[in-house]
Motif scaffolding. Structure first.
Motif, PDB file in Angstrom:
ATOM      1  N   ALA A  84      20.323  49.076  25.976  1.00  0.00           N
ATOM      2  CA  ALA A  84      19.765  49.908  26.160  1.00  0.00           C
ATOM      3  C   ALA A  84      20.606  49.872  27.568  1.00  0.00           C
ATOM      4  O   ALA A  84      19.783  51.098  28.214  1.00  0.00           O
ATOM      5  N   ALA A  85      21.228  49.427  28.452  1.00  0.00           N
ATOM      6  CA  ALA A  85      21.608  50.033  29.827  1.00  0.00           C
ATOM      7  C   ALA A  85      22.385  50.969  29.853  1.00  0.00           C
ATOM      8  O   ALA A  85      21.946  51.816  30.233  1.00  0.00           O
ATOM      9  N   HIS A  86      22.848  51.038  28.769  1.00  0.00           N
ATOM     10  CA  HIS A  86      24.373  52.362  28.327  1.00  0.00           C
ATOM     11  C   HIS A  86      23.072  53.568  28.012  1.00  0.00           C
ATOM     12  O   HIS A  86      23.248  54.487  28.480  1.00  0.00           O
ATOM     13  N   LEU A  87      22.355  53.015  27.587  1.00  0.00           N
ATOM     14  CA  LEU A  87      21.461  54.244  26.695  1.00  0.00           C
ATOM     15  C   LEU A  87      20.264  54.536  27.406  1.00  0.00           C
ATOM     16  O   LEU A  87      20.753  56.214  27.698  1.00  0.00           O
ATOM     17  N   ARG A  88      20.590  53.594  28.360  1.00  0.00           N
ATOM     18  CA  ARG A  88      19.473  54.507  29.647  1.00  0.00           C
ATOM     19  C   ARG A  88      20.147  55.044  30.695  1.00  0.00           C
ATOM     20  O   ARG A  88      19.236  56.249  30.654  1.00  0.00           O
ATOM     21  N   ALA A  89      21.073  55.350  30.423  1.00  0.00           N
ATOM     22  CA  ALA A  89      22.140  55.543  31.874  1.00  0.00           C
ATOM     23  C   ALA A  89      22.440  56.839  31.112  1.00  0.00           C
ATOM     24  O   ALA A  89      23.313  57.427  31.875  1.00  0.00           O
ATOM     25  N   ARG A  90      22.271  57.287  29.465  1.00  0.00           N
ATOM     26  CA  ARG A  90      22.713  57.892  28.681  1.00  0.00           C
ATOM     27  C   ARG A  90      24.886  58.201  28.919  1.00  0.00           C
ATOM     28  O   ARG A  90      25.439  59.541  28.928  1.00  0.00           O
ATOM     29  N   ASP A  91      24.424  56.854  29.202  1.00  0.00           N
ATOM     30  CA  ASP A  91      26.257  56.637  28.496  1.00  0.00           C
ATOM     31  C   ASP A  91      26.411  56.187  27.044  1.00  0.00           C
ATOM     32  O   ASP A  91      26.689  55.223  26.697  1.00  0.00           O
ATOM     33  N   TYR A  92      27.553  57.203  26.603  1.00  0.00           N
ATOM     34  CA  TYR A  92      27.321  57.243  25.132  1.00  0.00           C
ATOM     35  C   TYR A  92      28.881  56.909  24.932  1.00  0.00           C
ATOM     36  O   TYR A  92      28.629  56.639  23.948  1.00  0.00           O
ATOM     37  N   THR A  93      29.650  56.429  25.678  1.00  0.00           N
ATOM     38  CA  THR A  93      30.672  56.195  25.332  1.00  0.00           C
ATOM     39  C   THR A  93      30.929  54.573  25.550  1.00  0.00           C
ATOM     40  O   THR A  93      31.697  54.108  24.599  1.00  0.00           O
ATOM     41  N   GLY A  94      30.089  54.131  26.507  1.00  0.00           N
ATOM     42  CA  GLY A  94      29.767  52.588  26.288  1.00  0.00           C
ATOM     43  C   GLY A  94      28.726  52.245  25.629  1.00  0.00           C
ATOM     44  O   GLY A  94      29.203  50.319  24.836  1.00  0.00           O
ATOM     45  N   THR A  95      28.302  52.984  25.205  1.00  0.00           N
ATOM     46  CA  THR A  95      27.360  52.700  24.385  1.00  0.00           C
ATOM     47  C   THR A  95      27.474  52.227  23.052  1.00  0.00           C
ATOM     48  O   THR A  95      27.310  50.858  21.877  1.00  0.00           O
ATOM     49  N   PRO A  96      28.660  52.155  22.241  1.00  0.00           N
ATOM     50  CA  PRO A  96      29.025  52.016  21.208  1.00  0.00           C
ATOM     51  C   PRO A  96      29.821  50.510  20.822  1.00  0.00           C
ATOM     52  O   PRO A  96      29.602  50.101  19.801  1.00  0.00           O
ATOM     53  N   PRO A  97      30.646  50.039  21.848  1.00  0.00           N
ATOM     54  CA  PRO A  97      31.500  48.362  21.330  1.00  0.00           C
ATOM     55  C   PRO A  97      29.871  48.068  22.419  1.00  0.00           C
ATOM     56  O   PRO A  97      30.233  46.992  21.358  1.00  0.00           O
ATOM     57  N   ALA A  98      29.528  48.448  22.857  1.00  0.00           N
ATOM     58  CA  ALA A  98      27.764  47.031  23.156  1.00  0.00           C
ATOM     59  C   ALA A  98      27.074  47.133  22.121  1.00  0.00           C
ATOM     60  O   ALA A  98      27.077  46.251  21.304  1.00  0.00           O
ATOM     61  N   ALA A  99      26.925  47.634  21.169  1.00  0.00           N
ATOM     62  CA  ALA A  99      26.180  48.161  19.524  1.00  0.00           C
ATOM     63  C   ALA A  99      27.372  47.363  18.917  1.00  0.00           C
ATOM     64  O   ALA A  99      27.231  45.806  17.551  1.00  0.00           O
ATOM     65  N   VAL A 100      28.995  47.297  18.823  1.00  0.00           N
ATOM     66  CA  VAL A 100      29.220  46.654  17.289  1.00  0.00           C
ATOM     67  C   VAL A 100      29.289  44.645  18.302  1.00  0.00           C
ATOM     68  O   VAL A 100      29.346  44.505  17.239  1.00  0.00           O
ATOM     69  N   LEU A 101      29.208  44.876  18.930  1.00  0.00           N
ATOM     70  CA  LEU A 101      28.907  43.655  19.788  1.00  0.00           C
ATOM     71  C   LEU A 101      28.127  42.820  19.313  1.00  0.00           C
ATOM     72  O   LEU A 101      27.753  41.770  19.098  1.00  0.00           O
ATOM     73  N   THR A 102      26.920  43.544  19.641  1.00  0.00           N
ATOM     74  CA  THR A 102      25.337  43.117  19.012  1.00  0.00           C
ATOM     75  C   THR A 102      25.357  42.648  17.536  1.00  0.00           C
ATOM     76  O   THR A 102      24.797  41.590  17.098  1.00  0.00           O
ATOM     77  N   ALA A 103      26.080  43.604  16.950  1.00  0.00           N
ATOM     78  CA  ALA A 103      26.166  43.368  15.519  1.00  0.00           C
ATOM     79  C   ALA A 103      26.844  42.352  14.901  1.00  0.00           C
ATOM     80  O   ALA A 103      26.380  41.494  14.226  1.00  0.00           O
ATOM     81  N   VAL A 104      27.888  42.337  15.692  1.00  0.00           N
ATOM     82  CA  VAL A 104      28.514  40.462  15.600  1.00  0.00           C
ATOM     83  C   VAL A 104      28.158  39.239  15.830  1.00  0.00           C
ATOM     84  O   VAL A 104      28.310  38.727  15.238  1.00  0.00           O
ATOM     85  N   THR A 105      27.106  39.433  17.238  1.00  0.00           N
ATOM     86  CA  THR A 105      26.584  38.112  17.374  1.00  0.00           C
ATOM     87  C   THR A 105      25.667  37.946  16.249  1.00  0.00           C
ATOM     88  O   THR A 105      24.675  36.538  16.372  1.00  0.00           O
ATOM     89  N   ILE A 106      24.954  39.009  15.869  1.00  0.00           N
ATOM     90  CA  ILE A 106      23.535  38.806  15.045  1.00  0.00           C
ATOM     91  C   ILE A 106      24.236  38.275  14.056  1.00  0.00           C
ATOM     92  O   ILE A 106      23.644  37.693  13.208  1.00  0.00           O
ATOM     93  N   THR A 107      25.252  38.669  12.844  1.00  0.00           N
ATOM     94  CA  THR A 107      26.289  37.727  12.227  1.00  0.00           C
ATOM     95  C   THR A 107      26.306  36.907  12.248  1.00  0.00           C
ATOM     96  O   THR A 107      26.608  35.637  11.605  1.00  0.00           O
ATOM     97  N   LEU A 108      27.158  36.291  14.186  1.00  0.00           N
ATOM     98  CA  LEU A 108      27.514  35.161  13.998  1.00  0.00           C
ATOM     99  C   LEU A 108      25.879  34.038  13.756  1.00  0.00           C
ATOM    100  O   LEU A 108      26.271  32.313  13.439  1.00  0.00           O
TER     101      LEU A 108
END
Length: 116
Positions: A84-108
């Motif tokens: 959310a912080a990356h998207l709010r700042a329109r930092d589209y290069t930082g969003t994908p790594p955070a999204a992948v880590l979100t998916a990994v934690t949901i998997t956990l």
């Protein structure tokens, strides 16, 4: 499912500890990224402590499932906040790594719950 949780939790813990180390040492690249998304410099130690606690919770969760589930849920919320912080700042290069880590934690979460 427990073996899958153990492997993913160990890998995620290593990633979290490396990221926390960066938060404590404050390399210029990280400080620049935090200022890009609008986070104050003083938040970095808190984020590092949260990551170390999450890594510890995942590892202890190998023996005590409720803590592993709680840590994985907390980390999911942490990384949703990062996305959310990356998207709010329109930092589209930082969003994908955070999204992948979100998916990994949901998997956990799913792996630890299914291993009960």
């Amino acid at each position: 499912m427990f073996i899958a949780y153990a492997i993913v939790a160990a890998l995620m813990s290593a990633v979290l500890l490396a990221s926390a180390g960066a938060k404590f040492t404050r390399p210029k690249r990280l400080v620049d990224q935090m200022s890009t998304i609008g986070l104050p410099y003083g938040v970095l130690p808190f984020l590092g402590v949260a990551q170390v606690a999450g890594a510890g919770g995942l590892v202890i969760g190998l023996w005590w499932a409720p803590l592993g589930i709680t840590a994985a849920v907390a980390l999911t919320l942490y990384f949703i906040g990062a996305v959310a912080a990356h998207l709010r700042a329109r930092d589209y290069t930082g969003t994908p790594p955070a999204a992948v880590l979100t998916a990994v934690t949901i998997t956990l979460v799913a792996l630890r719950v299914s291993a009960l």
